[in-house]
Design a protein around this motif. Structure first.
Motif, PDB file in Angstrom:
ATOM      1  N   PRO A 233       0.812  -1.265   0.072  1.00 54.03           N
ATOM      2  CA  PRO A 233      -0.123  -0.031   0.190  1.00 54.03           C
ATOM      3  C   PRO A 233       0.766   1.311   0.009  1.00 54.03           C
ATOM      4  CG  PRO A 233      -0.561  -1.393   1.803  1.00 54.03           C
ATOM      5  CD  PRO A 233       0.696  -2.154   1.074  1.00 54.03           C
ATOM      6  N   SER A 234       0.265   2.467  -0.312  1.00 54.21           N
ATOM      7  CA  SER A 234       0.890   3.554  -0.347  1.00 54.21           C
ATOM      8  C   SER A 234       1.356   3.719   1.034  1.00 54.21           C
ATOM      9  CB  SER A 234      -0.063   4.796  -0.845  1.00 54.21           C
ATOM     10  OG  SER A 234       0.686   5.870  -0.870  1.00 54.21           O
TER      11      SER A 234
ATOM     12  N   GLU B 186      -7.228   4.384   4.134  1.00 54.81           N
ATOM     13  CA  GLU B 186      -6.215   5.573   4.717  1.00 54.81           C
ATOM     14  C   GLU B 186      -6.198   5.143   6.257  1.00 54.81           C
ATOM     15  OE1 GLU B 186      -7.934   8.777   3.147  1.00 54.81           O
ATOM     16  OE2 GLU B 186      -7.327   8.334   0.885  1.00 54.81           O
ATOM     17  N   ILE B 187      -5.199   5.103   6.779  1.00 55.63           N
ATOM     18  CA  ILE B 187      -4.860   4.699   8.192  1.00 55.63           C
ATOM     19  C   ILE B 187      -3.585   5.836   8.828  1.00 55.63           C
ATOM     20  CG2 ILE B 187      -5.719   2.469   8.152  1.00 55.63           C
ATOM     21  CD1 ILE B 187      -2.858   1.704   8.637  1.00 55.63           C
TER      22      ILE B 187
ATOM     23  N   ALA C  51       3.079  -6.400   9.929  1.00 51.43           N
ATOM     24  CA  ALA C  51       1.679  -6.898  10.512  1.00 51.43           C
ATOM     25  C   ALA C  51       1.295  -5.442  11.309  1.00 51.43           C
ATOM     26  CB  ALA C  51       2.012  -8.024  11.657  1.00 51.43           C
ATOM     27  N   VAL C  52       0.290  -5.033  10.907  1.00 59.00           N
ATOM     28  CA  VAL C  52      -0.248  -3.729  11.689  1.00 59.00           C
ATOM     29  C   VAL C  52      -1.040  -4.062  12.821  1.00 59.00           C
ATOM     30  CG1 VAL C  52      -1.701  -1.697  11.189  1.00 59.00           C
ATOM     31  CG2 VAL C  52      -0.416  -2.645   9.310  1.00 59.00           C
ATOM     32  N   THR C  53      -0.613  -3.681  13.886  1.00 60.19           N
ATOM     33  CA  THR C  53      -1.113  -4.093  15.193  1.00 60.19           C
ATOM     34  C   THR C  53      -1.959  -3.216  15.941  1.00 60.19           C
ATOM     35  OG1 THR C  53       0.918  -3.658  16.345  1.00 60.19           O
ATOM     36  CG2 THR C  53       0.658  -5.824  15.481  1.00 60.19           C
ATOM     37  N   GLU C  54      -1.866  -1.852  15.322  1.00 59.49           N
ATOM     38  CA  GLU C  54      -2.664  -0.822  15.926  1.00 59.49           C
ATOM     39  C   GLU C  54      -2.850   0.108  14.692  1.00 59.49           C
ATOM     40  OE1 GLU C  54      -5.301   0.423  18.854  1.00 59.49           O
ATOM     41  OE2 GLU C  54      -3.617  -1.239  19.261  1.00 59.49           O
ATOM     42  N   PHE C  55      -4.140   0.843  14.819  1.00 58.00           N
ATOM     43  CA  PHE C  55      -4.165   1.861  13.771  1.00 58.00           C
ATOM     44  C   PHE C  55      -5.470   2.534  14.208  1.00 58.00           C
ATOM     45  CE2 PHE C  55      -5.826  -1.774  11.632  1.00 58.00           C
ATOM     46  CZ  PHE C  55      -7.113  -1.284  11.022  1.00 58.00           C
ATOM     47  N   ALA C  56      -5.632   3.670  13.298  1.00 58.39           N
ATOM     48  CA  ALA C  56      -7.103   4.522  13.088  1.00 58.39           C
ATOM     49  C   ALA C  56      -7.485   4.473  11.689  1.00 58.39           C
ATOM     50  CB  ALA C  56      -7.214   5.329  13.978  1.00 58.39           C
ATOM     51  N   PHE C  57      -8.657   4.233  11.170  1.00 58.87           N
ATOM     52  CA  PHE C  57      -9.106   4.581   9.799  1.00 58.87           C
ATOM     53  C   PHE C  57      -8.995   6.054   9.697  1.00 58.87           C
ATOM     54  CE2 PHE C  57     -10.552   0.101   9.855  1.00 58.87           C
ATOM     55  CZ  PHE C  57     -10.314  -0.233   8.593  1.00 58.87           C
ATOM     56  N   THR C  58      -8.631   6.823   8.530  1.00 58.21           N
ATOM     57  CA  THR C  58      -8.728   8.259   8.552  1.00 58.21           C
ATOM     58  C   THR C  58      -9.409   8.658   7.304  1.00 58.21           C
ATOM     59  OG1 THR C  58      -6.666   8.441   7.471  1.00 58.21           O
ATOM     60  CG2 THR C  58      -6.921   8.729   9.844  1.00 58.21           C
ATOM     61  N   GLY C  59      -9.780   7.427   6.454  1.00 63.06           N
ATOM     62  CA  GLY C  59     -10.491   7.714   5.135  1.00 63.06           C
ATOM     63  C   GLY C  59     -10.374   6.399   4.219  1.00 63.06           C
ATOM     64  N   ALA C  60     -10.728   6.538   3.080  1.00 61.02           N
ATOM     65  CA  ALA C  60     -10.629   5.430   1.988  1.00 61.02           C
ATOM     66  C   ALA C  60     -10.798   6.371   0.444  1.00 61.02           C
ATOM     67  CB  ALA C  60     -11.873   4.691   2.070  1.00 61.02           C
ATOM     68  N   ALA C  61     -10.385   5.543  -0.244  1.00 57.37           N
ATOM     69  CA  ALA C  61     -10.169   5.753  -1.740  1.00 57.37           C
ATOM     70  C   ALA C  61     -10.940   4.872  -2.688  1.00 57.37           C
ATOM     71  CB  ALA C  61      -8.855   6.026  -2.155  1.00 57.37           C
TER      72      ALA C  61
END
Length: 163
Positions: A37-38, A121-122, A136-146
């Motif tokens: 991913p970008s 988008e995170i 491995a992404v173990t923590e994040f917040a979604f900030t949007g989508a494309a």
């Protein structure tokens, strides 16, 4: 099959000129992306199930954006909003509406396109190296989508369609 769902309660306004409904598969959970991913510095990623479950409520009210070539992200070109998100099996399914009155050319282009997908988008991501070239992404917040061409999405199993 396990389903977790949530939604913003939007008032029903029949025939609203600025709401064109959409449904999509935003991402797949627990599996490595098909391509990097970008923002992942060339690494494929795995969104862990636990991290995704914790982040699901951050999806509601987030914007949907696009690029003119439908090949990536541009957070300054917001054309819609996510009003519902569900974790269905290993898929994050979303729905909402595009601003059809504000962006008629973009919505028209999307309506005439086929094989569209989505990309998340995170922010605030914590990662660990799971294996060669996979984070491995173990923590994040979604900030949007494309919304973009499926071939450009990190996960080929994503989808996007107008209602």
């Amino acid at each position: 099959m396990e389903v977790e769902a949530m939604a913003l309660e939007m008032p029903v306004v029949t025939g609203h000129p600025n709401r064109r409904g959409f449904r999509g598969v935003l991402t797949v959970v627990g599996r490595a992306s098909d391509r990097a991913p970008s923002g992942a510095r060339g690494n494929r990623v795995i969104l862990t199930r636990a991290a995704t479950e914790r982040a699901m409520n951050s999806l509601l009210g987030m914007a949907v954006d696009y690029t003119p070539l439908m090949d990536g992200h541009d957070a300054r070109r917001k054309i819609g909003v996510i009003t519902s998100a569900e974790l269905v099996g290993d898929r994050v399914e979303v729905s909402g509406h595009l601003f059809a009155h504000d962006f008629p050319e973009v919505v028209g282009e999307i309506a005439s396109s086929y094989d569209l997908g989505m990309s998340y988008e995170i922010a605030d991501a914590r990662v660990c190296e799971a294996s060669r070239g996979v984070w491995a992404v173990t923590e994040f917040a979604f900030t949007g989508a494309a919304v973009l061409k499926r071939e450009k999405a990190a996960y080929r199993e994503t989808a996007f369609g107008l209602e």
